[in-house]
Design a protein around this motif. Structure first.
Motif, mmCIF file in Angstrom:
data_model
loop_
_atom_site.group_PDB
_atom_site.id
_atom_site.type_symbol
_atom_site.label_atom_id
_atom_site.label_comp_id
_atom_site.label_asym_id
_atom_site.label_seq_id
_atom_site.Cartn_x
_atom_site.Cartn_y
_atom_site.Cartn_z
ATOM 1 N N SER A 403 0.834 -1.203 0.000
ATOM 2 C CA SER A 403 0.000 0.000 0.000
ATOM 3 C C SER A 403 0.874 1.261 0.000
ATOM 4 O O SER A 403 2.066 1.213 0.324
ATOM 5 N N SER A 404 0.243 2.350 -0.356
ATOM 6 C CA SER A 404 0.951 3.620 -0.418
ATOM 7 C C SER A 404 1.520 3.983 0.959
ATOM 8 O O SER A 404 0.816 3.869 1.969
ATOM 9 N N GLY A 405 2.770 4.405 0.978
ATOM 10 C CA GLY A 405 3.389 4.851 2.229
ATOM 11 C C GLY A 405 3.894 3.713 3.106
ATOM 12 O O GLY A 405 4.281 3.933 4.252
ATOM 13 N N CYS A 406 3.920 2.483 2.559
ATOM 14 C CA CYS A 406 4.323 1.348 3.417
ATOM 15 C C CYS A 406 5.846 1.217 3.498
ATOM 16 O O CYS A 406 6.355 0.379 4.244
ATOM 17 N N GLY A 407 6.588 1.984 2.706
ATOM 18 C CA GLY A 407 8.052 1.972 2.845
ATOM 19 C C GLY A 407 8.800 1.424 1.643
ATOM 20 O O GLY A 407 9.997 1.138 1.742
ATOM 21 N N LYS A 408 8.149 1.329 0.496
ATOM 22 C CA LYS A 408 8.803 0.742 -0.692
ATOM 23 C C LYS A 408 9.974 1.619 -1.161
ATOM 24 O O LYS A 408 11.087 1.148 -1.350
ATOM 25 N N SER A 409 9.686 2.921 -1.359
ATOM 26 C CA SER A 409 10.758 3.811 -1.841
ATOM 27 C C SER A 409 11.861 3.946 -0.797
ATOM 28 O O SER A 409 13.023 4.202 -1.129
ATOM 29 N N THR A 410 11.492 3.786 0.465
ATOM 30 C CA THR A 410 12.490 3.885 1.529
ATOM 31 C C THR A 410 13.551 2.793 1.351
ATOM 32 O O THR A 410 14.742 3.028 1.595
ATOM 33 N N ILE A 411 13.129 1.617 0.905
ATOM 34 C CA ILE A 411 14.091 0.524 0.660
ATOM 35 C C ILE A 411 15.127 1.002 -0.355
ATOM 36 O O ILE A 411 16.330 0.797 -0.206
HETATM 37 N N1 LIG Z 1 11.692 12.753 4.404
HETATM 38 C C1 LIG Z 1 10.728 12.163 5.127
HETATM 39 N N2 LIG Z 1 10.538 12.531 6.398
HETATM 40 C C2 LIG Z 1 9.593 11.926 7.164
HETATM 41 N N3 LIG Z 1 8.777 10.934 6.728
HETATM 42 C C3 LIG Z 1 8.914 10.536 5.465
HETATM 43 C C4 LIG Z 1 9.888 11.117 4.592
HETATM 44 N N4 LIG Z 1 9.797 10.499 3.393
HETATM 45 C C5 LIG Z 1 8.820 9.577 3.516
HETATM 46 N N5 LIG Z 1 8.285 9.605 4.739
HETATM 47 C C6 LIG Z 1 7.230 8.699 5.276
HETATM 48 O O1 LIG Z 1 7.741 7.382 5.186
HETATM 49 C C7 LIG Z 1 6.736 6.477 4.830
HETATM 50 C C8 LIG Z 1 7.221 5.578 3.683
HETATM 51 O O2 LIG Z 1 7.445 6.373 2.527
HETATM 52 P P1 LIG Z 1 7.831 5.703 1.152
HETATM 53 O O3 LIG Z 1 8.104 6.812 0.216
HETATM 54 O O4 LIG Z 1 8.872 4.689 1.365
HETATM 55 O O5 LIG Z 1 6.446 4.989 0.785
HETATM 56 P P2 LIG Z 1 6.063 4.144 -0.496
HETATM 57 O O6 LIG Z 1 5.693 2.792 -0.004
HETATM 58 O O7 LIG Z 1 7.112 4.212 -1.535
HETATM 59 O O8 LIG Z 1 4.746 4.925 -0.963
HETATM 60 P P3 LIG Z 1 4.106 5.153 -2.424
HETATM 61 O O9 LIG Z 1 3.649 3.830 -2.919
HETATM 62 O O10 LIG Z 1 2.979 6.059 -2.123
HETATM 63 O O11 LIG Z 1 5.175 5.771 -3.270
HETATM 64 C C9 LIG Z 1 5.505 7.306 4.492
HETATM 65 O O12 LIG Z 1 4.612 7.179 5.560
HETATM 66 C C10 LIG Z 1 6.000 8.729 4.396
HETATM 67 O O13 LIG Z 1 5.041 9.609 4.930
#
Ligand SMILES: Nc1ncnc2c1ncn2[C@@H]1O[C@H](COP(=O)(O)OP(=O)(O)OP(=O)(O)O)[C@@H](O)[C@H]1O
Length: 616
Positions: A403-411
């Motif tokens: 789901s959106s915001g679950c941390g994919k891009s963070t990886i």
């Molecule tokens: N620079 C930041 N500072 C604080 N929180 C952040 C920052 N960047 C992202 N987040 C939070 O970290 C969480 C994971 O973000 P991420 O971008 O990894 O999500 P995602 O799974 O890739 O989402 P999407 O599918 O919507 O792209 C989100 O809840 C977001 O709000």
């Protein structure tokens, strides 16, 4: 590629419970911060091209100013002339003193000229250092600062030298030299008067510095307000479409005008405070200094003749005039250093993921394996990834969904070492990435993100950014691979999607953030850029976003083909695109809740299956 089941942890059994660390007390400002920062600024000067020439010109101009200032009393002191019996030597010396005093009036202009020429060079050098510092900043800090605020901070540090250098080299240092030389001569000739002058000068310097400090502190307050308000005002430019979509033009205008009002109120508050304290202190101390020097002159003994008295009076009269300019110089210097400090506070939010001492070059011979071992990560106190473990063999292809915001891009950001995991280890080719040089790590990745991040430059330059110095043929080949058919390309090209004509050429300018291209075209330029870099790891974050069905399908085939030549990680919400990947991770709330090949997950009829069904 095969995923090793034994290596895959669906849920970490021995997870560390990470408690938010208590907030640390604010650090006390270091002692003599002003002098430290001033030294830092001045230390930059000798490294600047043209420094020697500057010094060669500045020293004679400053000496001329000093000689001029003290010429009259020193001449009278040495010659000891009789007013009604002036010799020809006296007349010659007084003529020279006269000429010196006329030339002396020109020294401020000469100093300004010398400094201006040098300042340009220093500004150029400092601008480069500033930009280098920006690229050393924390990923989050730089991404979350509004563009308008950022541009204000950068321009401030650039303008800062306009104030700082003339204050230091034009007003303060010459005045100190002049005072000390004068004090020596006056002490030799009139004893205690030299000591009094020196004491008054030191007290005046101290009081001026205090006044300048109070003024600078207020200016800082103003500056911070200005940065953030200006950031809001500038963002109006980006709100054009949004405002019209929602009929909120009045709201946007109001946001900007409120910011202007707040800035105006701050300016008024700052200047009112300045009048009350700083200017009062400065004026009173100048008057007191003038008064004391007058008293000293009046108290001179009978042995001091009328001509000597007149020469001393003339000297002190001009000296007091210079003191005023000197105080202004102190004020400008204090403000300049504080602005520099403010800028440093901004850029010193340095990346915590610096290369360690003894970091090695990461060199890989073939497509590298990627491994996350019990990796956890937090933004502040918020846990984003919780004990995530997976491994992709070299040349493998991993899909990450959730789901959106679950941390994919963070990886992806952790893998590129923009952040450090709070727990666990990330390995590329079996090497812990915290032990390698970041440059050597990033060299391995071809990255496409959701934001194409194009420059306001030609398509050639935007694609060529992937590998600087590429030929047009190479750029065109990368464009073709990314389904971006430019007019120059083989077979006529210039077709989009299902054969729609387009006007894309290598020379087409993409506009600010790619605004002159459609979303799909921007995305394909970004893909072509990554394909031109063509490394052994591809990171694709929503690579087909914004593309029409036909192009997306063609491109997906190309991307699937990449996995034969590289290790690939694809992040996507288009689950059907993952049919050919070797392994899929399903993330939820920072944890891997399901994983396996596409068909395995479909058979398992879990969350992945539900999501695929929901999208059909
Ligand atoms: N620079 C930041 N500072 C604080 N929180 C952040 C920052 N960047 C992202 N987040 C939070 O970290 C969480 C994971 O973000 P991420 O971008 O990894 O999500 P995602 O799974 O890739 O989402 P999407 O599918 O919507 O792209 C989100 O809840 C977001 O709000």
């Amino acid at each position: 590629m095969t995923m090793k089941a034994g290596k895959q942890k669906v849920e970490g059994a021995s997870r560390d419970i990470e408690k938010p660390s208590p907030p640390s007390p604010p650090a006390a400002p270091p002692k003599f911060l002003f002098l430290q920062q001033l030294k830092e600024i001045v230390d930059q000067v000798p490294s600047t091209d043209g420094h020697n020439l500057f010094i060669c010109r500045w020293i004679p101009v400053t000496l001329l100013r000093t000689v001029t200032a003290i010429s009259a009393p020193v001449a009278v002191m040495i010659l000891d002339p009789e007013l009604d019996d002036l010799s020809s030597t006296d007349m010659t010396v007084f003529s020279i003193v006269g000429i010196l005093n006329i030339l002396g009036r020109l020294t401020p202009f000469a100093t300004k000229y010398v400094i201006d020429e040098f300042k340009e060079k220093l500004q150029g050098e400092q601008a480069t250092k500033v930009v280098e510092k920006v690229f050393d900043m924390q990923h989050g800090a730089i991404l979350t600062t509004p563009t308008g605020e950022f541009s204000q901070i950068l321009s401030k540090v650039f303008r800062n030298l306009d104030v700082l250098l003339p204050a230091l080299y034009g007003d303060i240092v010459p005045m100190i030299i002049e005072t000390f030389v004068a004090v020596i001569f006056i002490s030799i000739g009139y004893g205690f008067i030299g000591a009094i002058q020196l004491s008054l000068f030191l007290v005046y310097t101290f009081l001026s510095y205090r006044a300048a400090k109070a003024k600078a502190e207020r200016n800082k307050e103003f500056m911070m307000a200005l940065f953030s308000e200006w950031g809001k005002i500038v963002s109006v430019a980006g709100s054009y479409e949004r405002a019209h979509f929602f009929n909120n033009v009045d709201y946007e205008v109001n946001v900007a005008s409120t910011s202007f009002e707040k800035m105006g109120a701050k300016i008024r508050a700052v200047s009112r405070g300045e009048n009350k304290e700083a200017m009062l202190l400065q004026t009173v101390s100048l008057t007191v200094t003038a008064f004391f020097l007058g008293v000293v002159l009046a108290a001179l003994g009978d042995e001091v003749g009328g001509l000597e008295r007149a020469a001393l009076a003339f000297y002190f009269f001009t000296y007091i005039g210079s003191l005023d300019v000197y105080a202004l110089g102190i004020s400008n210097l204090r403000t300049g250093v504080l602005e520099y400090q403010t800028f440093n506070e901004f850029v010193n939010r340095r990346s915590e993921v610096k290369d360690e001492e003894g970091a090695i070059e990461l060199q890989v011979k073939e497509n590298p394996a990627i491994e996350f071992e019990n990796v956890s990560f937090k933004y502040g106190d918020k846990t984003i990834l919780d004990n995530v473990s997976f491994k992709i063999d070299g040349g493998g292809c991993l899909g990450i969904v959730g789901s959106s915001g679950c941390g994919k891009s963070t990886i992806m950001r952790l893998l590129l070492r923009f952040y450090r995991p709070s727990n666990g280890v990330i390995k590329v080719d079996g090497v812990d990435i915290s032990k390698v040089k970041a440059d050597s790590l990033r060299r391995l990745f071809s990255v496409v993100t959701q934001d194409a991040a194009l420059q306001n430059a030609s398509i050639r330059d935007n694609i060529g950014y992937g590998r600087m110095g590429s030929s047009d043929e190479e750029v065109l080949a990368a464009a073709k691979a990314a389904e971006l058919h430019l007019k120059e390309s083989e077979g006529g090209g210039g077709k989009d999607g299902e054969g729609e004509e387009n006007d894309l050429t290598l020379d087409k300018i993409c506009g600010e953030k790619g605004a002159k291209l459609s979303g799909g075209q921007q995305q394909r330029v970004a893909l072509a850029r990554a394909m031109l870099k063509n490394t052994c790891i591809y990171l694709l974050d929503e690579p087909t976003t914004g593309l029409d069905g036909v192009v997306a399908k063609k491109l997906q085939n190309t991307l699937n083909g990449l996995s034969k030549n590289a290790t690939t990680i694809t992040i996507t919400h288009h689950l059907e695109d993952l049919r050919s990947v070797t392994h899929i991770l399903y993330l939820d709330n920072g944890k891997i809740v399901e994983e396996g090949a596409f068909e395995e997950l479909m058979k398992a009829k879990g969350v992945f299956f539900d999501q695929v069904q929901a999208r059909r």
